[in-house]
Design a protein around this motif. Structure first.
Motif, PDB file in Angstrom:
ATOM      1  N   UNK A  99     -18.441 -34.155  79.718  1.00  0.00           N
ATOM      2  CA  UNK A  99     -19.177 -34.437  80.960  1.00  0.00           C
ATOM      3  C   UNK A  99     -18.281 -35.046  82.032  1.00  0.00           C
ATOM      4  N   UNK A 100     -17.015 -34.614  82.048  1.00  0.00           N
ATOM      5  CA  UNK A 100     -16.079 -35.053  83.066  1.00  0.00           C
ATOM      6  C   UNK A 100     -15.603 -36.480  82.914  1.00  0.00           C
ATOM      7  N   UNK A 101     -15.942 -37.129  81.806  1.00  0.00           N
ATOM      8  CA  UNK A 101     -15.618 -38.549  81.631  1.00  0.00           C
ATOM      9  C   UNK A 101     -14.321 -38.797  80.877  1.00  0.00           C
ATOM     10  N   UNK A 102     -13.797 -37.785  80.226  1.00  0.00           N
ATOM     11  CA  UNK A 102     -12.592 -37.980  79.428  1.00  0.00           C
ATOM     12  C   UNK A 102     -11.445 -37.219  80.067  1.00  0.00           C
ATOM     13  N   UNK A 103     -10.402 -37.908  80.432  1.00  0.00           N
ATOM     14  CA  UNK A 103      -9.253 -37.273  81.083  1.00  0.00           C
ATOM     15  C   UNK A 103      -8.213 -36.914  80.019  1.00  0.00           C
ATOM     16  N   UNK A 104      -8.039 -35.623  79.841  1.00  0.00           N
ATOM     17  CA  UNK A 104      -7.086 -35.120  78.854  1.00  0.00           C
ATOM     18  C   UNK A 104      -5.940 -34.418  79.576  1.00  0.00           C
ATOM     19  N   UNK A 105      -4.880 -34.151  78.869  1.00  0.00           N
ATOM     20  CA  UNK A 105      -3.703 -33.486  79.418  1.00  0.00           C
ATOM     21  C   UNK A 105      -4.106 -32.172  80.089  1.00  0.00           C
ATOM     22  N   UNK A 106      -3.908 -32.081  81.390  1.00  0.00           N
ATOM     23  CA  UNK A 106      -4.332 -30.903  82.168  1.00  0.00           C
ATOM     24  C   UNK A 106      -3.549 -29.648  81.807  1.00  0.00           C
ATOM     25  N   UNK A 107      -2.414 -29.806  81.133  1.00  0.00           N
ATOM     26  CA  UNK A 107      -1.655 -28.637  80.689  1.00  0.00           C
ATOM     27  C   UNK A 107      -2.221 -28.045  79.401  1.00  0.00           C
ATOM     28  N   UNK A 108      -3.044 -28.819  78.701  1.00  0.00           N
ATOM     29  CA  UNK A 108      -3.592 -28.383  77.413  1.00  0.00           C
ATOM     30  C   UNK A 108      -5.115 -28.236  77.413  1.00  0.00           C
ATOM     31  N   UNK A 109      -5.809 -28.861  78.367  1.00  0.00           N
ATOM     32  CA  UNK A 109      -7.269 -28.889  78.357  1.00  0.00           C
ATOM     33  C   UNK A 109      -7.834 -28.585  79.739  1.00  0.00           C
ATOM     34  N   UNK A 110      -8.921 -27.809  79.746  1.00  0.00           N
ATOM     35  CA  UNK A 110      -9.676 -27.558  80.967  1.00  0.00           C
ATOM     36  C   UNK A 110     -11.133 -27.895  80.666  1.00  0.00           C
ATOM     37  N   UNK A 111     -11.654 -28.914  81.350  1.00  0.00           N
ATOM     38  CA  UNK A 111     -13.032 -29.377  81.151  1.00  0.00           C
ATOM     39  C   UNK A 111     -13.947 -28.635  82.123  1.00  0.00           C
ATOM     40  N   UNK A 112     -14.885 -27.858  81.577  1.00  0.00           N
ATOM     41  CA  UNK A 112     -15.834 -27.125  82.415  1.00  0.00           C
ATOM     42  C   UNK A 112     -17.251 -27.678  82.255  1.00  0.00           C
ATOM     43  N   UNK A 113     -17.359 -28.951  81.863  1.00  0.00           N
ATOM     44  CA  UNK A 113     -18.662 -29.616  81.852  1.00  0.00           C
ATOM     45  C   UNK A 113     -19.208 -29.599  83.283  1.00  0.00           C
ATOM     46  N   UNK A 114     -20.524 -29.463  83.420  1.00  0.00           N
ATOM     47  CA  UNK A 114     -21.161 -29.423  84.742  1.00  0.00           C
ATOM     48  C   UNK A 114     -20.657 -30.507  85.681  1.00  0.00           C
ATOM     49  N   UNK A 115     -20.613 -31.720  85.193  1.00  0.00           N
ATOM     50  CA  UNK A 115     -20.232 -32.849  86.043  1.00  0.00           C
ATOM     51  C   UNK A 115     -18.794 -32.735  86.536  1.00  0.00           C
ATOM     52  N   UNK A 116     -17.940 -32.109  85.751  1.00  0.00           N
ATOM     53  CA  UNK A 116     -16.517 -31.972  86.106  1.00  0.00           C
ATOM     54  C   UNK A 116     -16.265 -30.863  87.123  1.00  0.00           C
ATOM     55  N   UNK A 117     -17.223 -29.931  87.252  1.00  0.00           N
ATOM     56  CA  UNK A 117     -16.985 -28.752  88.107  1.00  0.00           C
ATOM     57  C   UNK A 117     -18.042 -28.576  89.208  1.00  0.00           C
ATOM     58  N   UNK A 118     -18.812 -29.616  89.484  1.00  0.00           N
ATOM     59  CA  UNK A 118     -19.754 -29.529  90.600  1.00  0.00           C
ATOM     60  C   UNK A 118     -21.031 -28.761  90.315  1.00  0.00           C
ATOM     61  N   UNK A 119     -21.427 -28.661  89.058  1.00  0.00           N
ATOM     62  CA  UNK A 119     -22.696 -28.051  88.660  1.00  0.00           C
ATOM     63  C   UNK A 119     -22.792 -26.553  88.974  1.00  0.00           C
ATOM     64  N   UNK A 120     -21.653 -25.890  89.028  1.00  0.00           N
ATOM     65  CA  UNK A 120     -21.668 -24.426  89.181  1.00  0.00           C
ATOM     66  C   UNK A 120     -20.475 -23.843  88.451  1.00  0.00           C
ATOM     67  N   UNK A 121     -20.585 -22.608  87.977  1.00  0.00           N
ATOM     68  CA  UNK A 121     -19.476 -21.997  87.234  1.00  0.00           C
ATOM     69  C   UNK A 121     -18.193 -21.948  88.054  1.00  0.00           C
ATOM     70  N   UNK A 122     -17.064 -22.050  87.339  1.00  0.00           N
ATOM     71  CA  UNK A 122     -15.744 -21.924  87.975  1.00  0.00           C
ATOM     72  C   UNK A 122     -15.048 -20.691  87.430  1.00  0.00           C
ATOM     73  N   UNK A 123     -14.228 -20.091  88.272  1.00  0.00           N
ATOM     74  CA  UNK A 123     -13.472 -18.877  87.924  1.00  0.00           C
ATOM     75  C   UNK A 123     -12.122 -19.278  87.355  1.00  0.00           C
ATOM     76  N   UNK A 124     -11.801 -18.722  86.198  1.00  0.00           N
ATOM     77  CA  UNK A 124     -10.476 -18.935  85.606  1.00  0.00           C
ATOM     78  C   UNK A 124      -9.853 -17.571  85.365  1.00  0.00           C
TER      79      UNK A 124
END
Length: 159
Positions: free
Chosen positions: A134-159
């Motif tokens: 839920x966007x609350x845990x900051x992990x290594x951005x080179x290894x993890x991508x958090x797509x929890x609603x709260x982390x991405x503005x409540x809408x799908x993101x394109x990868x």
């Protein structure tokens, strides 16, 4: 530099889950407003034929017809990666309208899971796309991508 997967991602929508608003400080007055906002954002972002990977905790589990109705309101072909709140089996979710259902899925150098995997379970060349935090845990951005609603503005993101 990572290659792109070419699909939409989102996790932890928690449709119909009233308590998630308080638990995660979501900016909605009630569950109806939350559901409507997420559905509207989703459909303004995703087209009918797009692929969407939902990384778990789709909705507070209820009747099959309730979940099916939610899936039918959303654009795209939705592939579900089961989360800890997705308590029915694969067949049940397929009957609700998801086109595929997995516990985890590897696509090239990406591992799709609900919960982030521990670093010792990720080979050097793998990036873990996940929800659950839920966007609350900051992990290594080179290894993890958090797509929890709260982390991405409540809408799908394109990868």
């Amino acid at each position: 530099m990572r290659d792109k997967i070419g699909a939409w991602f989102i996790g932890d929508t928690h449709f119909n889950h009233t308590n998630i608003i308080q638990y995660c400080d979501r900016p909605f007055a009630n569950v109806e407003k939350m559901n409507n906002h997420i559905i509207q954002q989703w459909n303004n972002t995703v087209s009918k034929n797009d692929t969407v990977y939902h990384l778990g905790d789709f909705a507070l589990q209820g009747r099959k017809e309730t979940i099916k109705n939610l899936v039918n309101q959303l654009n795209g072909n939705i592939i579900l990666i089961l989360g800890n709140h997705d308590r029915h089996g694969r067949k049940w979710f397929l009957e609700c309208g998801f086109i595929e259902v997995y516990r985890r899925l590897r696509i090239g150098n990406y591992l799709l899971t609900h919960k982030p995997q521990t670093i010792d379970r990720l080979p050097n060349d793998i990036v873990n796309i996940h929800g659950h935090t839920h966007g609350k845990r900051k992990l290594d951005r080179n290894k993890y991508i958090d797509v929890s609603c709260e982390a991405i503005g409540y809408k799908p993101v394109w990868l």
